[in-house]
Design an enzyme around this catalytic site. Structure first.
Site, short mmCIF file in Angstrom:
data_model
loop_
_atom_site.label_atom_id
_atom_site.label_comp_id
_atom_site.label_asym_id
_atom_site.label_seq_id
_atom_site.Cartn_x
_atom_site.Cartn_y
_atom_site.Cartn_z
N ASP A 160 -12.67 7.73 7.52
CA ASP A 160 -12.55 8.35 8.88
C ASP A 160 -13.19 9.78 8.72
O ASP A 160 -13.51 10.23 7.67
CB ASP A 160 -11.21 8.68 9.39
CG ASP A 160 -10.46 7.24 9.28
OD1 ASP A 160 -11.08 6.27 9.74
OD2 ASP A 160 -9.34 7.12 8.78
N ARG A 202 -15.72 3.10 4.14
CA ARG A 202 -16.50 4.44 4.65
C ARG A 202 -15.67 5.72 4.58
O ARG A 202 -16.20 6.75 4.27
CB ARG A 202 -17.26 3.74 6.04
CG ARG A 202 -18.10 5.01 6.21
CD ARG A 202 -18.50 4.79 7.72
NE ARG A 202 -17.39 5.47 8.72
CZ ARG A 202 -17.51 5.49 10.07
NH1 ARG A 202 -18.32 5.16 10.73
NH2 ARG A 202 -16.20 5.78 10.72
N HIS A 228 -14.03 -2.32 14.67
CA HIS A 228 -13.88 -0.91 14.28
C HIS A 228 -14.09 0.09 15.58
O HIS A 228 -14.94 -0.50 16.37
CB HIS A 228 -15.13 -0.62 13.07
CG HIS A 228 -14.73 0.56 12.54
ND1 HIS A 228 -15.37 1.73 13.05
CD2 HIS A 228 -14.29 0.80 11.37
CE1 HIS A 228 -15.02 2.88 12.21
NE2 HIS A 228 -14.46 2.24 11.22
N LYS A 247 -20.91 -6.58 4.14
CA LYS A 247 -20.15 -5.88 3.05
C LYS A 247 -19.60 -7.02 1.80
O LYS A 247 -19.85 -6.98 0.74
CB LYS A 247 -18.64 -5.36 3.52
CG LYS A 247 -19.06 -4.22 4.42
CD LYS A 247 -17.85 -3.22 4.43
CE LYS A 247 -17.03 -3.88 5.76
NZ LYS A 247 -15.74 -3.06 5.96
N GLU A 294 0.93 -1.20 0.04
CA GLU A 294 -0.11 0.00 0.06
C GLU A 294 0.85 1.13 0.05
O GLU A 294 2.00 1.20 0.60
CB GLU A 294 -0.94 0.15 1.31
CG GLU A 294 -1.80 1.30 1.33
CD GLU A 294 -2.63 1.43 2.36
OE1 GLU A 294 -3.82 0.53 2.29
OE2 GLU A 294 -2.62 2.10 3.30
N GLN A 317 -7.10 -4.06 8.92
CA GLN A 317 -6.43 -3.18 9.78
C GLN A 317 -5.07 -3.57 10.34
O GLN A 317 -5.02 -4.85 10.49
CB GLN A 317 -7.11 -2.37 10.53
CG GLN A 317 -6.78 -1.15 11.60
CD GLN A 317 -6.42 -0.08 10.47
OE1 GLN A 317 -5.25 -0.05 9.90
NE2 GLN A 317 -7.41 0.93 10.70
N PRO A 346 1.85 11.43 -2.35
CA PRO A 346 2.47 12.44 -1.57
C PRO A 346 2.09 13.77 -2.02
O PRO A 346 1.09 13.83 -3.08
CB PRO A 346 4.04 12.50 -2.50
CG PRO A 346 4.17 10.80 -2.95
CD PRO A 346 2.73 10.59 -3.13
N THR A 362 -4.03 4.90 -1.43
CA THR A 362 -5.03 5.51 -0.44
C THR A 362 -5.73 6.84 -1.09
O THR A 362 -5.08 7.33 -1.99
CB THR A 362 -4.44 5.79 0.73
OG1 THR A 362 -3.56 7.00 0.61
CG2 THR A 362 -3.97 4.70 1.66
N TRP A 363 -7.03 6.99 -0.46
CA TRP A 363 -7.69 8.12 -0.88
C TRP A 363 -8.17 8.99 0.27
O TRP A 363 -8.54 8.74 1.40
CB TRP A 363 -9.17 7.49 -1.34
CG TRP A 363 -10.20 8.40 -1.96
CD1 TRP A 363 -10.96 9.03 -1.27
CD2 TRP A 363 -10.45 8.59 -3.31
NE1 TRP A 363 -11.86 9.95 -1.84
CE2 TRP A 363 -11.76 9.62 -3.23
CE3 TRP A 363 -9.95 7.90 -4.56
CZ2 TRP A 363 -12.08 10.04 -4.43
CZ3 TRP A 363 -10.43 8.72 -5.58
CH2 TRP A 363 -11.51 9.42 -5.76
#
Length: 594
Positions: A115, A113, A159, A175, A22, A186, A26, A54-55
């Site tokens: 944070d 979902r 979670h 899901k 992953e 995680q 930057p 990542t998004w």
């Protein structure tokens, strides 16, 4: 390909455990350039199953996430997975992101979902948006069917918003039931917590792959920040061990590597089939872990590295053998190839290449390249750079984007001798007559038939030389009926003994129940019309560009660009031919340059 299909292939072939990486986008353009270089190195060395990006919350890095994911898919040599989160995203924005991902060739999405945005304590669905990751999975499946592979997140410790672990597991199953193909967890540092989570997933009917997320400890402070933010349970023994070495960065990193190795070994023994490494955009620890675990595959499916999205490619011109990124960029839009004869200029799908722009090196990259190549002021200096590369003193040349292949060792002495005589080699291979496809240096082939295959190849060398050498070289080559050659300069002067339209198989393999495979070819038209221009352009666009305009180095490289010839020489006799003795004769015939 969808990652779930890749996993199924690996399991069927027995190539497990697999692993994936992953990365995050930057914040600066220079950082993105450097990250791409890092991803290239890691993919080339380790061959991960996939890499994800990542998004940022609310799509704050959406452009960078999509672009980096697309770049990974098209150019890196591995499959890409794009994160997509719901935080601050309307349904219209979600659809726009998915459509763009599809347009750019991305086939896998990690549906999250997300944070709460900074400054907001609790997560709230945006107006007109979706509420849960299961909603996102359902939406993707309803709108795009089976086009995308979908992964979701799992939380071994539950979670942070879950009312209980049981409640969290029920949401995870929802899901999966909505259409998710696999679960990536995680981070965790208590192995037993993950094993308990895994067992409970299976007990409630979750049957898809569950991939543990492994985050190597990189630094003492970073570890504490991350585990505090994620509310991760850390065994007291780990905390005590780190406390004793927290002032020594190298020891902390070494501890993190060993801890991750221990975790992966324990989970592999338990039966876990893959690992997902959170790299934090760093490479040293992950490379050390994967190598120590002995997971790196060294066998070649083809004589060149396969590229995600183009794994069915059957033939590639040898002229781009050491410049895969360039080759892929030039041929990205070539979608229709009769019999997959990529590179045959007679194909109606063979189009003119898009011109490559001058390489935009960062200041740090320029410093690094000058350190490698110095500041040559004479042709002798240039020759010595090529020799040093062949002897392993520097790790790249402008024409070689990857390390030397193992097979190069078989003709290394010849290549050094050629370069010492100002024949500057950029591509080569030894002759092979029926070697086992499992051979450590020259073997390749379909994995399911590796044990029963045989490979062959014609010896060839490709090199630049001064114009004063051309007539002497050709006079020797013309004496050998088994030799084919092409020579051209940037101005277009072309000398060859190959008829127009000639295409020669440079490598081929024989495997059970298959037609003969011909992965690499030499194509006269490709050499003259396209590769010649690119090969010469490298002198200016990727080498001279690192020096000041009026410097002796730039002037020297410009002079070589203007005057030298590019040769391709093939010894067609792959049984009795001897390219070493051929070039002994060539070197003896060269005129003195004193």
């Amino acid at each position: 390909m969808k990652i779930i299909d890749l996993i199924s292939e690996r399991k069927k072939e027995g190539h497990i455990p697999f692993y994936s990486f992953e990365y995050f986008p930057p914040k600066t353009e220079e950082g993105i350039i450097n990250l791409k270089s890092r991803i290239e190195r890691m993919v080339h060395q380790l061959n991960p199953l996939f890499a994800d990006v990542t998004w940022g919350a609310g799509g704050s890095t959406s452009t960078e996430t999509i672009n980096i994911s697309s770049w990974i898919e098209r150019y890196s040599g591995t499959e890409a997975m794009m994160h997509l989160t719901l935080t601050n995203m309307t349904l219209e924005q979600i659809d726009t992101a998915i459509e763009e991902a599809k347009e750019k060739g991305i086939k896998n999405i990690l549906a999250l979902r997300g944070d709460p945005p900074r400054g907001q304590e609790a997560w709230r669905p945006p107006e007109g948006g979706l509420h849960y990751a299961s909603d996102l999975v359902r939406h993707i499946k309803e709108k795009y069917g089976d086009y995308f592979g979908i992964a979701v997140a799992g939380y071994p410790e539950g979670h942070v918003d879950a009312t209980s672990k049981e409640d969290d597991l029920s949401h995870l199953k929802e899901k999966v039931d909505a259409g998710a193909d696999l679960i990536i967890t995680q981070l965790f540092y208590d192995d037993d917590v993950f094993i308990d989570f895994y067992q409970k997933c299976r007990e409630i009917g979750i049957a898809c792959p569950i991939i543990p997320g492994i985050m190597p400890i990189q630094s003492y402070q970073g570890f504490h920040r991350m585990t505090t933010f994620c509310k991760t349970k850390v065994p007291q023994q780990i905390l005590d061990d780190l406390e004793a070495i927290k002032e020594d960065e190298d020891e902390v990193k070494k501890y993190g590597i060993n801890l991750a190795i221990k975790t992966c070994k324990k989970l592999a023994e338990y039966g876990i089939e893959g690992f997902h490494f959170y790299t934090l955009n760093l490479e040293r620890s992950v490379i050390a872990i994967v190598n120590e675990l002995g997971l790196v595959e060294t066998e070649r499916e083809a004589p060149w590295r396969k590229v995600a999205g183009r794994r069915d490619e059957g033939v590639r011109p040898i002229h781009w053998g050491n410049r895969p990124k360039s080759y892929i960029e030039r041929t990205l839009a070539w979608d229709d190839y009769p019999n997959w004869r990529w590179g045959d200029a007679r194909s109606p799908a063979f189009g003119a290449p898009h011109p490559l722009s001058t390489r935009n090196y960062t200041i740090a990259q320029i410093k690094d390249l000058r350190k490698k190549w110095g500041s040559p002021e004479t042709e002798e200096d240039v020759k010595n750079i090529f020799v040093r590369f062949l002897q392993g003193e520097i790790n790249r040349l402008p024409w070689l984007e990857e390390e030397l292949e193992k097979e190069t060792i078989l003709i290394q002495n010849l290549l050094v001798e050629m370069n010492n005589h100002n024949l500057l080699t950029i591509t080569s291979q030894p002759q092979v007559n029926g070697a086992l496809s499992t051979d450590a240096k020259v073997g390749w082939g379909p994995k399911s038939q590796k044990l029963n295959g045989y490979v062959y190849q014609r010896a060839f060398v490709e090199f630049f030389c001064p114009p004063s050498f051309v007539d002497a070289i050709i006079s020797v080559l013309d004496k050998h009926s088994s030799v084919s050659y092409m020579a051209a300069n940037i101005a277009g002067d072309f000398k060859t003994n190959m008829e127009e339209g000639t295409v020669i198989a440079a490598t081929w393999g024989v495997f059970p129940n298959r037609e003969i495979l011909q992965p690499t070819i030499v194509d006269r038209e490709v050499f003259y019309k396209w590769w010649r221009q690119e090969a010469f352009a490298v002198w200016l666009d990727e080498w001279a560009v690192i020096y000041e305009d009026e410097s002796p180095s730039k002037q020297l490289l410009r002079s070589i660009y203007d005057s030298y010839y590019l040769f391709n020489v093939i010894e067609n006799d792959y049984i009795g031919g001897n390219i070493d003795s051929l070039f002994e004769e060539v070197l003896t015939a060269l005129p003195s340059r004193n």
